[in-house]
Design a protein around this motif. Sequence first.
Motif, short mmCIF file in Angstrom:
data_model
loop_
_atom_site.label_atom_id
_atom_site.label_comp_id
_atom_site.label_asym_id
_atom_site.label_seq_id
_atom_site.Cartn_x
_atom_site.Cartn_y
_atom_site.Cartn_z
N HIS A 1 -8.26 34.14 12.22
CA HIS A 1 -8.31 32.94 13.18
C HIS A 1 -9.77 32.90 13.84
CE1 HIS A 1 -6.02 35.47 15.72
NE2 HIS A 1 -6.66 35.05 16.27
N LEU B 1 -14.08 32.09 12.20
CA LEU B 1 -15.02 30.75 12.49
C LEU B 1 -16.10 31.16 13.58
CD1 LEU B 1 -13.08 27.64 11.51
CD2 LEU B 1 -14.83 28.71 10.31
N SER B 2 -15.32 31.67 14.54
CA SER B 2 -16.24 31.82 15.88
C SER B 2 -17.46 32.74 15.66
CB SER B 2 -15.50 32.40 16.85
OG SER B 2 -14.99 33.49 16.74
N PHE C 1 -12.74 29.79 4.23
CA PHE C 1 -12.61 28.47 4.59
C PHE C 1 -13.60 27.78 3.86
CE2 PHE C 1 -12.19 31.07 8.51
CZ PHE C 1 -10.95 30.52 9.01
N PRO C 2 -13.60 26.41 3.72
CA PRO C 2 -14.54 25.74 2.80
C PRO C 2 -15.93 25.89 3.62
CG PRO C 2 -12.57 24.40 3.42
CD PRO C 2 -12.27 25.57 4.29
N SER D 1 -17.98 23.74 4.06
CA SER D 1 -18.26 22.52 5.32
C SER D 1 -17.89 22.89 6.61
CB SER D 1 -17.85 21.26 4.45
OG SER D 1 -16.54 21.39 4.42
N VAL D 2 -16.62 23.55 6.49
CA VAL D 2 -16.24 24.05 7.94
C VAL D 2 -16.92 25.06 8.61
CG1 VAL D 2 -14.18 25.00 9.00
CG2 VAL D 2 -13.77 23.28 7.33
N ILE D 3 -17.59 25.86 7.66
CA ILE D 3 -18.37 27.19 8.01
C ILE D 3 -19.73 26.51 8.60
CG2 ILE D 3 -19.69 29.07 7.38
CD1 ILE D 3 -17.07 29.86 5.66
N LYS E 1 -20.49 23.63 9.85
CA LYS E 1 -20.20 22.67 10.99
C LYS E 1 -20.24 23.69 12.21
CE LYS E 1 -17.09 19.39 12.54
NZ LYS E 1 -15.94 18.49 12.70
N VAL E 2 -19.60 25.01 12.07
CA VAL E 2 -19.44 25.95 13.21
C VAL E 2 -20.98 26.54 13.32
CG1 VAL E 2 -18.91 28.06 13.75
CG2 VAL E 2 -17.23 26.43 12.87
N LYS E 3 -21.54 26.96 12.32
CA LYS E 3 -23.10 27.45 12.28
C LYS E 3 -23.86 26.32 13.15
CE LYS E 3 -22.90 31.04 8.91
NZ LYS E 3 -23.79 31.76 9.46
N ARG F 1 -23.37 23.83 14.87
CA ARG F 1 -22.89 23.75 16.43
C ARG F 1 -23.49 24.86 17.38
NH1 ARG F 1 -17.13 24.35 17.09
NH2 ARG F 1 -17.21 23.01 15.19
#
Length: 142
Positions: A72, A75-76, A116-117, A119-121, A123-125, A127
Motif C-alpha cells: 500500500h 505508489l508513494s 499496479f497497472p 497507468s496508475v504508476i 499518474k503518480v510519477k 504528479r
Amino acid sequence: MFYYLVLRTQQNLFSTEKDAFHLLQACQHKLTACDCILIDYLLLPHSLQLIVQGTITCCRTNAYSIDQIEEHQLLSFFGKVGKLGKNYPFCGTYELYHCSNCYAALGKAGSCALPFPLSVILKVKRRQSSKSLLAIVGDEIA
C-alpha cells in the motif's frame, strides 16, 4: 517483498554518462544474482535510490539504508523515485519514454513484476514530478 534502497555518498557516484550506465548495470547484475528484480531507480550524483522486489538480507549502514515497503506504500515510493520526470536519463521513468538501456522492470514491456497497472504508476510519477520541478531547478545535476 518490496524494498527501498538508498545509497548516499559525499563523492560523485558517476562523472560521465558511461560511468552512470556502468553503475546501473553493476547494480542490476548484483540484484539479479540475489534473485531480486530492480523495479525502478533514480541515480543522482550523490545518491542512488532503488525499488527492488525480492528478498534482501543486507543490513543498514551509514552509506546504505534499506526499508521494506508494504504494497500500500509502493505508489508513494514510485512518486519519490520519479520526481525528476521522464527527461532525466538516469531513472526508470526515462526508460518508459525513450529508447534507452533498460535496467528496471518498469521500462520493460511485458514485465510481470509490477504490482499496479502502468497507468496508475505513471499518474503518480507525473504528479510527483510536477510538484518537484521547482525544487529541482536550483539543484545541481551532473
